[in-house]
Design a protein around this motif. Structure first.
Motif, PDB file in Angstrom:
ATOM      1  N   ILE A  60      -1.853 -17.782 -13.334  1.00 46.29           N
ATOM      2  CA  ILE A  60      -3.131 -17.243 -13.802  1.00 46.29           C
ATOM      3  C   ILE A  60      -3.347 -15.891 -13.146  1.00 46.29           C
ATOM      4  O   ILE A  60      -3.259 -15.758 -11.929  1.00 46.29           O
ATOM      5  CB  ILE A  60      -4.284 -18.202 -13.472  1.00 46.29           C
ATOM      6  N   ARG A  61      -3.630 -14.884 -13.974  1.00 44.16           N
ATOM      7  CA  ARG A  61      -3.792 -13.515 -13.476  1.00 44.16           C
ATOM      8  C   ARG A  61      -5.211 -13.013 -13.690  1.00 44.16           C
ATOM      9  O   ARG A  61      -5.921 -13.461 -14.597  1.00 44.16           O
ATOM     10  CB  ARG A  61      -2.813 -12.576 -14.188  1.00 44.16           C
ATOM     11  N   LEU A  62      -5.608 -12.063 -12.869  1.00 46.92           N
ATOM     12  CA  LEU A  62      -6.898 -11.399 -13.043  1.00 46.92           C
ATOM     13  C   LEU A  62      -6.806 -10.473 -14.250  1.00 46.92           C
ATOM     14  O   LEU A  62      -5.896  -9.642 -14.336  1.00 46.92           O
ATOM     15  CB  LEU A  62      -7.262 -10.596 -11.793  1.00 46.92           C
ATOM     16  N   PRO A  63      -7.714 -10.573 -15.192  1.00 48.24           N
ATOM     17  CA  PRO A  63      -7.608  -9.772 -16.421  1.00 48.24           C
ATOM     18  C   PRO A  63      -7.686  -8.269 -16.181  1.00 48.24           C
ATOM     19  O   PRO A  63      -7.018  -7.485 -16.860  1.00 48.24           O
ATOM     20  CB  PRO A  63      -8.793 -10.265 -17.267  1.00 48.24           C
ATOM     21  N   GLU A  64      -8.466  -7.855 -15.198  1.00 51.17           N
ATOM     22  CA  GLU A  64      -8.662  -6.413 -14.994  1.00 51.17           C
ATOM     23  C   GLU A  64      -7.471  -5.741 -14.309  1.00 51.17           C
ATOM     24  O   GLU A  64      -7.238  -4.548 -14.496  1.00 51.17           O
ATOM     25  CB  GLU A  64      -9.949  -6.159 -14.188  1.00 51.17           C
ATOM     26  N   THR A  65      -6.703  -6.501 -13.498  1.00 52.56           N
ATOM     27  CA  THR A  65      -5.590  -5.894 -12.762  1.00 52.56           C
ATOM     28  C   THR A  65      -4.231  -6.516 -13.075  1.00 52.56           C
ATOM     29  O   THR A  65      -3.203  -5.980 -12.657  1.00 52.56           O
ATOM     30  CB  THR A  65      -5.823  -6.036 -11.242  1.00 52.56           C
ATOM     31  N   ASN A  66      -4.231  -7.644 -13.772  1.00 54.39           N
ATOM     32  CA  ASN A  66      -3.002  -8.399 -14.065  1.00 54.39           C
ATOM     33  C   ASN A  66      -2.356  -8.957 -12.795  1.00 54.39           C
ATOM     34  O   ASN A  66      -1.208  -9.402 -12.793  1.00 54.39           O
ATOM     35  CB  ASN A  66      -1.972  -7.544 -14.822  1.00 54.39           C
ATOM     36  N   GLN A  67      -3.082  -8.952 -11.688  1.00 56.36           N
ATOM     37  CA  GLN A  67      -2.582  -9.481 -10.417  1.00 56.36           C
ATOM     38  C   GLN A  67      -2.648 -11.007 -10.435  1.00 56.36           C
ATOM     39  O   GLN A  67      -3.600 -11.598 -10.950  1.00 56.36           O
ATOM     40  CB  GLN A  67      -3.425  -8.941  -9.258  1.00 56.36           C
ATOM     41  N   VAL A  68      -1.621 -11.634  -9.856  1.00 59.49           N
ATOM     42  CA  VAL A  68      -1.599 -13.093  -9.789  1.00 59.49           C
ATOM     43  C   VAL A  68      -2.761 -13.573  -8.922  1.00 59.49           C
ATOM     44  O   VAL A  68      -2.922 -13.147  -7.772  1.00 59.49           O
ATOM     45  CB  VAL A  68      -0.268 -13.611  -9.205  1.00 59.49           C
ATOM     46  N   ASN A  69      -3.576 -14.466  -9.481  1.00 59.04           N
ATOM     47  CA  ASN A  69      -4.747 -14.976  -8.783  1.00 59.04           C
ATOM     48  C   ASN A  69      -4.601 -16.444  -8.416  1.00 59.04           C
ATOM     49  O   ASN A  69      -5.200 -16.907  -7.439  1.00 59.04           O
ATOM     50  CB  ASN A  69      -5.989 -14.799  -9.674  1.00 59.04           C
ATOM     51  N   LYS A  70      -3.756 -17.175  -9.179  1.00 57.70           N
ATOM     52  CA  LYS A  70      -3.633 -18.607  -8.955  1.00 57.70           C
ATOM     53  C   LYS A  70      -2.331 -19.125  -9.547  1.00 57.70           C
ATOM     54  O   LYS A  70      -1.892 -18.666 -10.597  1.00 57.70           O
ATOM     55  CB  LYS A  70      -4.819 -19.343  -9.595  1.00 57.70           C
ATOM     56  N   LEU A  71      -1.717 -20.075  -8.852  1.00 59.17           N
ATOM     57  CA  LEU A  71      -0.548 -20.780  -9.357  1.00 59.17           C
ATOM     58  C   LEU A  71      -0.888 -22.262  -9.428  1.00 59.17           C
ATOM     59  O   LEU A  71      -1.425 -22.829  -8.468  1.00 59.17           O
ATOM     60  CB  LEU A  71       0.664 -20.578  -8.437  1.00 59.17           C
ATOM     61  N   ILE A  72      -0.583 -22.889 -10.565  1.00 59.66           N
ATOM     62  CA  ILE A  72      -0.814 -24.321 -10.750  1.00 59.66           C
ATOM     63  C   ILE A  72       0.533 -24.995 -10.972  1.00 59.66           C
ATOM     64  O   ILE A  72       1.277 -24.631 -11.886  1.00 59.66           O
ATOM     65  CB  ILE A  72      -1.749 -24.591 -11.943  1.00 59.66           C
TER      66      ILE A  72
ATOM     67  N   MET B 240      -0.118 -31.136  -9.346  1.00 61.83           N
ATOM     68  CA  MET B 240       0.300 -31.528  -8.002  1.00 61.83           C
ATOM     69  C   MET B 240      -0.261 -30.588  -6.934  1.00 61.83           C
ATOM     70  O   MET B 240      -0.652 -31.005  -5.851  1.00 61.83           O
ATOM     71  CB  MET B 240       1.822 -31.543  -7.926  1.00 61.83           C
ATOM     72  N   LEU B 241      -0.262 -29.296  -7.255  1.00 62.35           N
ATOM     73  CA  LEU B 241      -0.679 -28.300  -6.264  1.00 62.35           C
ATOM     74  C   LEU B 241      -1.345 -27.130  -6.959  1.00 62.35           C
ATOM     75  O   LEU B 241      -0.863 -26.652  -7.999  1.00 62.35           O
ATOM     76  CB  LEU B 241       0.546 -27.797  -5.482  1.00 62.35           C
ATOM     77  N   GLN B 242      -2.457 -26.682  -6.379  1.00 60.37           N
ATOM     78  CA  GLN B 242      -3.095 -25.434  -6.805  1.00 60.37           C
ATOM     79  C   GLN B 242      -3.042 -24.463  -5.633  1.00 60.37           C
ATOM     80  O   GLN B 242      -3.436 -24.801  -4.522  1.00 60.37           O
ATOM     81  CB  GLN B 242      -4.540 -25.678  -7.229  1.00 60.37           C
ATOM     82  N   LEU B 243      -2.556 -23.258  -5.914  1.00 58.28           N
ATOM     83  CA  LEU B 243      -2.332 -22.281  -4.854  1.00 58.28           C
ATOM     84  C   LEU B 243      -3.067 -20.990  -5.175  1.00 58.28           C
ATOM     85  O   LEU B 243      -2.882 -20.395  -6.232  1.00 58.28           O
ATOM     86  CB  LEU B 243      -0.823 -22.007  -4.727  1.00 58.28           C
ATOM     87  N   GLU B 244      -3.917 -20.562  -4.236  1.00 62.83           N
ATOM     88  CA  GLU B 244      -4.591 -19.274  -4.321  1.00 62.83           C
ATOM     89  C   GLU B 244      -4.462 -18.592  -2.965  1.00 62.83           C
ATOM     90  O   GLU B 244      -3.855 -19.132  -2.034  1.00 62.83           O
ATOM     91  CB  GLU B 244      -6.079 -19.450  -4.684  1.00 62.83           C
ATOM     92  N   LYS B 245      -5.047 -17.414  -2.852  1.00 65.55           N
ATOM     93  CA  LYS B 245      -4.957 -16.675  -1.600  1.00 65.55           C
ATOM     94  C   LYS B 245      -5.373 -17.542  -0.416  1.00 65.55           C
ATOM     95  O   LYS B 245      -4.684 -17.600   0.607  1.00 65.55           O
ATOM     96  CB  LYS B 245      -5.837 -15.421  -1.669  1.00 65.55           C
ATOM     97  N   LYS B 246      -6.486 -18.250  -0.548  1.00 62.16           N
ATOM     98  CA  LYS B 246      -6.979 -19.103   0.528  1.00 62.16           C
ATOM     99  C   LYS B 246      -7.219 -20.530   0.040  1.00 62.16           C
ATOM    100  O   LYS B 246      -8.159 -21.203   0.465  1.00 62.16           O
ATOM    101  CB  LYS B 246      -8.260 -18.516   1.121  1.00 62.16           C
ATOM    102  N   LEU B 247      -6.330 -20.987  -0.845  1.00 60.88           N
ATOM    103  CA  LEU B 247      -6.401 -22.357  -1.339  1.00 60.88           C
ATOM    104  C   LEU B 247      -5.008 -22.963  -1.353  1.00 60.88           C
ATOM    105  O   LEU B 247      -4.067 -22.371  -1.898  1.00 60.88           O
ATOM    106  CB  LEU B 247      -6.985 -22.398  -2.754  1.00 60.88           C
ATOM    107  N   PHE B 248      -4.868 -24.124  -0.720  1.00 61.28           N
ATOM    108  CA  PHE B 248      -3.642 -24.911  -0.779  1.00 61.28           C
ATOM    109  C   PHE B 248      -4.091 -26.341  -1.035  1.00 61.28           C
ATOM    110  O   PHE B 248      -4.344 -27.113  -0.101  1.00 61.28           O
ATOM    111  CB  PHE B 248      -2.854 -24.804   0.532  1.00 61.28           C
TER     112      PHE B 248
END
Length: 407
Positions: free
Chosen positions: A254-266, A277-285
């Motif tokens: 999942i990417r941020l629409p304004e920058t196309n930067q990766v925001n989340k991995l599922i 099984m796992l959701q990964l964000e900058k400060k989420l495990f």
């Protein structure tokens, strides 16, 4: 870290504790923390206690630094510590001097039965007898009884500072050893940590720890055995552990629409109704089954605890037989629950030079007499656990207990 007292030896208790949480909720967490600490003292009955604290004053130190004085006064005046008639306390509380501020605290307690204990004066280059109780906070840069360093800003400016404290003690005129308090860089982003194996953060911690070891083993002073204990922020190899936890998962990006930067991995199961099984964000495990980090003390995941291996020719460690020390819930009713902010890891450690290991085992002749464990395993002490090495989960408190003989 704690060491069991031998009949003819000097019992030593080493404790490392990231105490940041204690000063943000002193009413609840500090009470738990002190109770568990006093219990460890009562159980092991050490002659010498070294307590290394990180994040003294908490994350919001401007507002909570005032709680530090009450914490120290309680330790120095409590009935539980009345037999420790000498103490040295070094607190880096001067947060207005960001160039030098480390938020480290070193506290040393000597039992009344322990005679002829000396501390090294780095300026005069000689040992001085330890008497009375003394607290140093505003003048650490000019205090000759310790060395204080702050890591160079170019090591990792986005993450913050790494810090070193250096103390030398000589007990009973026989055993001289250095005690080093350390706080290394954390992982700023789970997403970046996942990208490479080892991660960029691991490389920065390696560089910083090398800086510390070079500093304490240079030619300025006589080399003595050293104990390095604190919050190393060692993390499991993210890429390796995630691949082991989610071996057949499909990754949704999942990417941020304004920058196309990766925001989340599922990470989803490829079958089983595509279970997350796992959701990964900058400060989420957020892994679906936290039990894996607690079952059998999480030892199955120790193969991904690789950062210390780079230093295996310089540093040793007692066998780890306790769960990851970070990041525990800061909810005072959740003593065993991890937060879902980071992958649980053994951040808080007590490491020994090989000469320090020899010093212990010459005295003990029995590795089982050395205790290396978490303090307060079932109690909330903060986001770190204190071990019979780590203290901050109180946010981890960790301790090591051992004995030194006069031989």
């Amino acid at each position: 870290m704690a060491v069991k007292t031998a009949a003819q030896g000097t019992g030593v208790l080493l404790v490392t504790a990231n105490v940041g949480s204690l000063f943000e909720d002193p009413e609840n967490l500090q009470k738990n923390w002190l109770r568990e600490f006093y219990q460890a003292v009562h159980t092991h009955k050490p002659h010498f206690i070294a307590l290394h604290c990180q994040e003294v004053g908490g994350k919001n130190y401007e507002a909570s630094m005032t709680h530090v004085d009450n914490f120290v006064k309680e330790l120095l005046s409590s009935d539980e510590m009345k037999e420790y008639n000498r103490a040295r306390v070094y607190l880096d509380e001067n947060y207005k001097s960001q160039e030098h501020f480390t938020a480290l605290g070193n506290l040393y307690f000597l039992h009344e039965s322990l005679k002829n204990t000396y501390q090294f004066d780095f300026k005069a280059k000689k040992y001085k007898r330890v008497t009375g109780k003394e607290i140093y906070s505003e003048t650490l840069e000019s205090t000759p009884m310790l060395e204080k360093e702050k890591f160079p800003k170019d090591y990792f400016p986005e993450v913050g500072c790494m810090v070193l404290r250096h103390e030398t003690l000589k007990v009973n005129l026989v055993n001289a050893f250095d005690l080093v308090n350390i706080h290394l860089f954390h992982d700023a982003s789970n997403l970046i940590a996942w990208e490479t194996s080892p991660s960029v953060y691991s490389g920065t911690r390696q560089k910083a720890l090398s800086f510390v070891l070079d500093r304490i083993t240079d030619q300025r002073y006589e080399k003595v055995p050293h104990f390095v204990f604190g919050d190393f922020n060692f993390r499991l190899d993210s890429k390796g552990v995630i691949e082991a936890l989610c071996p057949s998962a499909k990754i949704e990006t999942i990417r941020l629409p304004e920058t196309n930067q990766v925001n989340k991995l599922i990470f989803r199961e490829s079958n089983n109704d595509r279970k997350v099984m796992l959701q990964l964000e900058k400060k989420l495990f957020d892994y679906f089954n936290q039990d894996i980090f607690r079952q059998n003390n999480g030892v199955e995941l120790l193969e991904f605890d690789r950062e210390i291996s780079v230093f295996k020719d310089k540093l040793s460690e007692q066998e780890i037989s306790f769960p990851p020390s970070y990041p525990y819930s800061e909810d005072s009713s959740q003593g065993k629950q991890y937060m879902n902010t980071r992958c649980p890891s053994w951040c808080d450690r007590i490491l020994l030079s090989y000469s320090a290991k020899d010093l212990i085992h010459k005295a003990e002749n029995d590795e089982k007499s050395v205790i290396y464990d978490n303090m307060g395993p079932n109690v909330c002490m903060g986001d770190h656990k204190v071990k019979n090495i780590h203290l901050k989960n109180s946010r981890c408190c960790l301790f090591m207990c051992f004995s030194l003989n006069n031989y």
